[in-house]
Structure formats: structure tokens, C-alpha cells
Design an enzyme around this catalytic site. Sequence first.
Site, PDB file in Angstrom:
ATOM      1  N   CYS A 178      47.814  50.578  65.938  1.00 58.27           N
ATOM      2  CA  CYS A 178      46.394  50.309  65.707  1.00 58.27           C
ATOM      3  C   CYS A 178      46.165  48.813  65.497  1.00 58.27           C
ATOM      4  CB  CYS A 178      45.872  51.142  64.538  1.00 58.27           C
ATOM      5  SG  CYS A 178      44.064  51.209  64.468  1.00 58.27           S
ATOM      6  N   HIS A 220      47.049  56.395  67.035  1.00 59.53           N
ATOM      7  CA  HIS A 220      47.913  56.702  65.895  1.00 59.53           C
ATOM      8  C   HIS A 220      48.887  57.821  66.259  1.00 59.53           C
ATOM      9  CE1 HIS A 220      45.924  54.329  62.698  1.00 59.53           C
ATOM     10  NE2 HIS A 220      44.882  54.437  63.499  1.00 59.53           N
ATOM     11  N   GLU A 222      51.339  58.926  64.582  1.00 59.83           N
ATOM     12  CA  GLU A 222      51.633  59.749  63.402  1.00 59.83           C
ATOM     13  C   GLU A 222      50.542  60.775  63.130  1.00 59.83           C
ATOM     14  OE1 GLU A 222      49.051  56.474  61.724  1.00 59.83           O
ATOM     15  OE2 GLU A 222      50.467  56.741  63.372  1.00 59.83           O
TER      16      GLU A 222
END
Length: 415
Positions: free
Chosen positions: A116, A221, A223
Site C-alpha cells: 500500500c 493488501h 494480508e
Amino acid sequence: ATGAANHPLPCSVGRPKGTNQRRRPASLSVRASSDANTVTLLDYGAGNVRSVRNAIRHLGFNIRDVRSPEDILAADRLVFPGVGAFGSAMDVLNRTGMADALREYIRRDRPFLGICLGLQLLFDSSEENGPVSGLGVIPGVVRRFDSSEGLIVPHIGWNALQITKDTQLLQGADGHHVYFVHSYHALPSDANRDWISSTCNYGESFISSISMGNIEAVQFHPEKSGATGLSIFEKFLSPNSSGAKAPAHRKASKLAKRVIACLDVRSNDNGDLVVTKGDQYDVRDHSSSKEVRNLGKPVELASQYYIDGADEVSFLNITGFRAFPLGDLPMLEVLRCASEKVFVPLTVGGGIRDFTDGSGRYYSSLEVASEYFRSGADKISIGSDAVFAAEAYLQTGVKTGKSSLEQISRVYGNQ
């Protein structure tokens, strides 16, 4: 910050009681470490990196935190999950000497994964509260999405990757949806074309990932992108493995509709947090017991919704827990535990405002939001305070800078 996020209880215990800068930096020399199972994480203190930590640990790796510029240069693999506003991040990196260390680490072509803002900071500059100079590794300017034609900004949600370069990191991810949340983006150009490994479209085509040698960075992202994201993460952490199995290919060409599980959470008469439901806030059974309606435990239900395919899980704290010191807010433990099992975005709302707890300690809305972010929240939902801020602005026409929306966005970015 309180000590709660730094010293959490194990989840099994339950909740607690109570100008161009593409220059060569000054010489820095540290021998790299050799622990193959350890990942170095650059957490400069803003936003939610707990999700990144949990994903790394979920994939079987240990974490070494960066405490000095020398720690960056000693890393075998460096993950930089930048969160928040561009200018604030660069202030920290420059003040601590980590900006020069990052440039040197990248110049040496050491394994690097930016996430990001960790991608955006690699560029020359950003227009966010700027112009603000970045690390100057990649040519280009980071600009805000243009909302003048009705495009909703920020860009939040699951959008499709269009692979432009054959890289191991994105192998199998072409056309898959991954999770984005950002108001600013880097634009493709002739000057940075060789860096680009994938693009995405939101009103216009923007850079969604870069790759050059061992240097990788993504705007999305991983994750928080479910199985696809974990597969991408593992390909970086274990470059000699095939990575976690990505889901079967599905055709994806635009921003996807989302399935969001929304859980109302409050304490019952025994002080235990439960997921409940009712008419407005009337959540007690209409029986002789008058007990709080109990639909299950928040973390267990959130985990099941993730397994069943939810794209996001939202917790609404419907009691506020106003008498608790901030460090003992029960919802913090829910977020900490849920973020270990749920690899899609977690949103939390309820009680995010300035308040004074039962001991007389005053907390700003920024402190409350920060604690939620550090405990695992990816987004916060502001209800009443947003209405009050809007009413005050409509009455006076003046932005005071003191509303919760302004305080929080100044640190964590408009998204």
C-alpha cells in the site's frame, strides 16, 4: 498509546478485565542476518500492521522488528506495510534515518516487499498534502483519484489485477480480485514502465504492483485478500516454494460486489461479549429471563463467516463500554483474536469519539481509533460523531480540524 496493544493476553485466555531524491545515501554497512525463517518488518508506528504480522506468522515465519536504520540493512527479507498519510510517513522515515537505509537496501537489490503506502513511498513524490518528496526510487508522482466526474473516492473494495510482467510473486493471480483501500495512486508512464508488474482500473488504469529484481511492492493488501493474498505473501516469504494454493481462476474485470458480515456485539449480564440482534438496541429476549439474546461468540462467528466466504467482517460495539479505561476495552481483544484467523478486512464501529472513562482519564477520538487500528481493525466506522461534525459544519461553514473525522484522517489518510 496504552499498554494494551503491546501486551495482549493470549486469545485462548479471553478478554481482559479491566525535489528528486533518487540519490545515493551516505554509506551504511551492516552484514545481513542468516535466519531463513525470520522476516524483518518495518513498522513505523501508524495504522494496522497487526494483520501483516498475523499473516506472516500464519505462514510459519518469525518476525524481527526494525528498531534502527542498521536493522534494515541487516535484513534478509524486508516487509514494509506502509499505512496512513504519505507526508507523515516520510517525516518519520527521514527523522529516524530509515529513509536513507531503505534507499541503500533497495539499491543493493535485497528482497523487499512494500504494501500500500509502502509502494507509494518508493515514487518521487505525492500530491497528498503536498507535494511531498518520497524515497525517489521509482520515477513518478502519486496523485489522488479524480472524483470530479462522480468517481467515489477512496477506492475501497475487491478489484481485479491485470498482470503486465511475468513474476513469481503474482503467478496465478491474473484476473483475481484482491483488496484495495486507497485515495491516492501511482500512474503508469514511459519513465516507470519497466517497473510495473500489474495494473488495476478504477476510473483509470493505475499501478497495482511493481517488480524489479528482488524489489516488489503492491498497492493492494495481500494480508486482507483471502487465499489469493496469502498465496502472494508466501511466494515472497518462500521464493523457492510454489506458495499457498490460490483459488481457482475466476473471470474478474472490475470492482466486485462484496459480502459483508455485520455483527452487533455487546456484553451480557455476566460480562461476556456476545453477538446479538434485536429491534434498534432492544436485544433482550421477550421472555421471563430477559437475557441478552446470544447468537454466539464474536471471534468464532467472524472466523466461520471468513471460512464461508465473507469478503469483510464488521463489528459494531453497541454498548460503548464507556466506563472502561481505553486499554481494557473488551472489543480490543476481539479484534486481536479475530485478526489471527480472518484474512479479509475487519471493520469496527461504536464509541469512536472523544470521551472520559470512569477513572477520569480523557481520550481523544484519534487515540481511540489508533488503539482499534493497532489491535487489528482495518477500518473504523463513525456514526454519531460524523453526524455531529456535519451539522456543525453546515451551521458555521468552518472546518475546525478538531472533529474526529479530521483528526483521524490527518494521521491515517483520507481513506
